[in-house]
Scaffold this motif. Structure first.
Motif, PDB file in Angstrom:
ATOM      1  N   VAL A   1       6.396  -8.082   5.857  1.00 46.91           N
ATOM      2  CA  VAL A   1       6.968  -7.133   5.249  1.00 46.91           C
ATOM      3  C   VAL A   1       8.249  -6.230   6.138  1.00 46.91           C
ATOM      4  N   TRP A   2       7.927  -6.132   7.298  1.00 47.81           N
ATOM      5  CA  TRP A   2       8.880  -5.654   8.324  1.00 47.81           C
ATOM      6  C   TRP A   2      10.238  -6.891   8.232  1.00 47.81           C
ATOM      7  N   ALA A   3       9.865  -8.137   8.460  1.00 49.21           N
ATOM      8  CA  ALA A   3      10.837  -8.903   8.588  1.00 49.21           C
ATOM      9  C   ALA A   3      11.818  -9.171   6.877  1.00 49.21           C
ATOM     10  N   ILE A   4      11.088  -9.110   6.013  1.00 51.37           N
ATOM     11  CA  ILE A   4      11.940  -8.869   4.947  1.00 51.37           C
ATOM     12  C   ILE A   4      12.675  -7.771   4.782  1.00 51.37           C
ATOM     13  N   MET A   5      12.157  -6.726   5.084  1.00 51.76           N
ATOM     14  CA  MET A   5      13.070  -5.337   5.396  1.00 51.76           C
ATOM     15  C   MET A   5      14.400  -5.564   6.441  1.00 51.76           C
ATOM     16  N   VAL A   6      14.059  -6.067   7.392  1.00 54.07           N
ATOM     17  CA  VAL A   6      15.201  -6.536   8.286  1.00 54.07           C
ATOM     18  C   VAL A   6      16.214  -7.443   7.789  1.00 54.07           C
ATOM     19  N   VAL A   7      15.642  -8.340   7.143  1.00 55.97           N
ATOM     20  CA  VAL A   7      16.594  -9.436   6.674  1.00 55.97           C
ATOM     21  C   VAL A   7      17.437  -8.759   5.447  1.00 55.97           C
ATOM     22  N   GLN A   8      16.701  -7.930   4.581  1.00 56.08           N
ATOM     23  CA  GLN A   8      17.466  -7.335   3.323  1.00 56.08           C
ATOM     24  C   GLN A   8      18.421  -6.323   3.998  1.00 56.08           C
ATOM     25  N   ALA A   9      18.243  -5.437   5.131  1.00 54.44           N
ATOM     26  CA  ALA A   9      19.023  -4.815   5.578  1.00 54.44           C
ATOM     27  C   ALA A   9      20.058  -5.301   6.023  1.00 54.44           C
ATOM     28  N   GLY A  10      20.151  -6.493   6.624  1.00 54.75           N
ATOM     29  CA  GLY A  10      21.239  -7.232   7.077  1.00 54.75           C
ATOM     30  C   GLY A  10      22.062  -7.972   5.844  1.00 54.75           C
TER      31      GLY A  10
ATOM     32  N   VAL B   1      -0.272  -9.589 -18.168  1.00 54.47           N
ATOM     33  CA  VAL B   1      -0.250  -8.294 -17.554  1.00 54.47           C
ATOM     34  C   VAL B   1      -1.172  -7.500 -18.297  1.00 54.47           C
ATOM     35  N   THR B   2      -2.352  -6.711 -17.484  1.00 56.12           N
ATOM     36  CA  THR B   2      -3.061  -5.743 -18.340  1.00 56.12           C
ATOM     37  C   THR B   2      -2.882  -4.394 -17.258  1.00 56.12           C
ATOM     38  N   ARG B   3      -3.057  -3.420 -18.321  1.00 55.62           N
ATOM     39  CA  ARG B   3      -2.834  -1.986 -17.626  1.00 55.62           C
ATOM     40  C   ARG B   3      -3.921  -1.156 -17.599  1.00 55.62           C
ATOM     41  N   GLU B   4      -5.205  -1.595 -17.346  1.00 55.85           N
ATOM     42  CA  GLU B   4      -6.364  -0.662 -17.637  1.00 55.85           C
ATOM     43  C   GLU B   4      -6.351   0.304 -16.479  1.00 55.85           C
ATOM     44  N   LYS B   5      -6.508   0.112 -15.196  1.00 52.77           N
ATOM     45  CA  LYS B   5      -6.545   1.029 -14.323  1.00 52.77           C
ATOM     46  C   LYS B   5      -5.737   0.408 -13.073  1.00 52.77           C
ATOM     47  N   PRO B   6      -4.622   0.994 -12.717  1.00 56.33           N
ATOM     48  CA  PRO B   6      -3.911   0.473 -11.363  1.00 56.33           C
ATOM     49  C   PRO B   6      -4.592   0.645 -10.066  1.00 56.33           C
ATOM     50  N   LEU B   7      -4.279  -0.415  -9.314  1.00 53.15           N
ATOM     51  CA  LEU B   7      -5.141  -0.545  -8.152  1.00 53.15           C
ATOM     52  C   LEU B   7      -4.238   0.446  -7.108  1.00 53.15           C
ATOM     53  N   PRO B   8      -5.086   1.137  -6.113  1.00 55.31           N
ATOM     54  CA  PRO B   8      -4.521   2.021  -5.333  1.00 55.31           C
ATOM     55  C   PRO B   8      -3.531   1.039  -4.260  1.00 55.31           C
ATOM     56  N   ILE B   9      -2.466   1.613  -4.110  1.00 56.06           N
ATOM     57  CA  ILE B   9      -1.494   0.766  -3.343  1.00 56.06           C
ATOM     58  C   ILE B   9      -1.712   0.996  -1.615  1.00 56.06           C
ATOM     59  N   PRO B  10      -2.103  -0.139  -0.966  1.00 55.76           N
ATOM     60  CA  PRO B  10      -2.504  -0.250   0.351  1.00 55.76           C
ATOM     61  C   PRO B  10      -1.302  -0.053   1.385  1.00 55.76           C
ATOM     62  N   TRP B  11      -1.004   1.095   1.337  1.00 58.75           N
ATOM     63  CA  TRP B  11       0.177   1.587   2.147  1.00 58.75           C
ATOM     64  C   TRP B  11       0.128   1.140   3.670  1.00 58.75           C
ATOM     65  N   ARG B  12      -1.019   1.218   4.340  1.00 54.68           N
ATOM     66  CA  ARG B  12      -1.275   1.200   5.672  1.00 54.68           C
ATOM     67  C   ARG B  12      -1.096  -0.262   5.808  1.00 54.68           C
ATOM     68  N   ALA B  13      -1.643  -1.061   4.993  1.00 55.63           N
ATOM     69  CA  ALA B  13      -1.679  -2.530   5.255  1.00 55.63           C
ATOM     70  C   ALA B  13      -0.026  -3.225   4.938  1.00 55.63           C
ATOM     71  N   ILE B  14       0.501  -2.613   3.990  1.00 55.95           N
ATOM     72  CA  ILE B  14       1.893  -2.765   3.743  1.00 55.95           C
ATOM     73  C   ILE B  14       2.954  -2.518   4.837  1.00 55.95           C
ATOM     74  N   MET B  15       2.629  -1.212   5.520  1.00 55.48           N
ATOM     75  CA  MET B  15       3.504  -0.949   6.616  1.00 55.48           C
ATOM     76  C   MET B  15       3.252  -1.582   7.986  1.00 55.48           C
ATOM     77  N   THR B  16       2.204  -2.015   8.190  1.00 61.95           N
ATOM     78  CA  THR B  16       1.556  -2.869   9.325  1.00 61.95           C
ATOM     79  C   THR B  16       2.014  -4.435   9.261  1.00 61.95           C
ATOM     80  N   SER B  17       2.414  -4.778   8.196  1.00 64.42           N
ATOM     81  CA  SER B  17       2.425  -5.979   7.948  1.00 64.42           C
ATOM     82  C   SER B  17       3.963  -6.636   8.411  1.00 64.42           C
ATOM     83  N   LEU B  18       3.747  -7.716   9.201  1.00 68.41           N
ATOM     84  CA  LEU B  18       5.032  -8.328   9.907  1.00 68.41           C
ATOM     85  C   LEU B  18       5.838  -8.889   8.889  1.00 68.41           C
TER      86      LEU B  18
END
Length: 194
Positions: free
Chosen positions: A113-122, A94-111
């Protein structure tokens, strides 16, 4: 916790350590339910309020120990040797030079990710419903005394804990002796868990 495990545990050892760390929840439930049944049955401080005092005090002690002992990154830990620090950093990669930007749009539009959130909620709903309602059911409907109630309420979590530890031991044997690829093991595990 996932970040801590990635920073401190080498990849070839993560399977067993992830199991141990996350199964601490189930083991904690076993201890807490059995102890709660016993604490509710004693007459000190009225019985059931003692559960809150004991576990609140333990949480404060654990927080103090955690803050003294745990460090996010090996390179920031004040009490490990240079050799151990170099070993962990080299093995974990694990290297810690410069953190990558978080791809929020890609995360929130990922099917997925939504499936994991629904399963985790259940999963959370089922877990916490069983955890909180089983002692009430055993007391009010089946009329178990508090000590028996605590032990019986802990039983599903004990079975889960033992099964998980046994399963990871079998998986470790398969990975080391049979040389099955990790991806195949993950797919089989997901099929079993389904």
């Amino acid at each position: 916790m996932t970040t801590l495990l990635a920073s401190w545990i080498p990849p070839d050892e993560r399977g067993k350590f992830v199991t141990l760390v996350y199964n601490g929840i189930d083991f904690g439930n076993v201890l807490a339910l059995v102890a709660s049944g016993w604490l509710c049955d004693v007459e000190i401080l009225g019985g059931w309020p003692l559960v809150f005092y004991v576990f609140g005090g333990l949480a404060l002690v654990w927080t103090f120990v955690w803050l003294l002992v745990i460090s996010d990154l090996p390179e920031k830990h004040p009490r490990i040797s240079a050799a151990e620090k170099a070993y962990v950093m080299q093995r974990c990669g694990v290297t810690r030079e410069k953190p990558l930007p978080i791809p929020w749009r890609a995360i929130m539009t990922s099917l997925p990710v939504w499936a994991i959130m629904v399963v985790q909620a259940g999963n959370n709903w089922g877990f916490f419903t069983l955890l909180t309602e089983m002692p009430t059911y055993l007391k009010n409907m089946l009329h178990f005394d508090m000590r028996s109630n605590g032990v019986l309420s802990a039983f599903p979590y004990m079975v889960l804990w033992v099964f998980s530890l046994t399963y990871v031991a079998i998986i470790e044997l398969i990975l080391t002796r049979v040389r099955v690829p990790v991806l195949v093991i993950r797919r089989i595990s997901m099929a079993i868990g389904w």
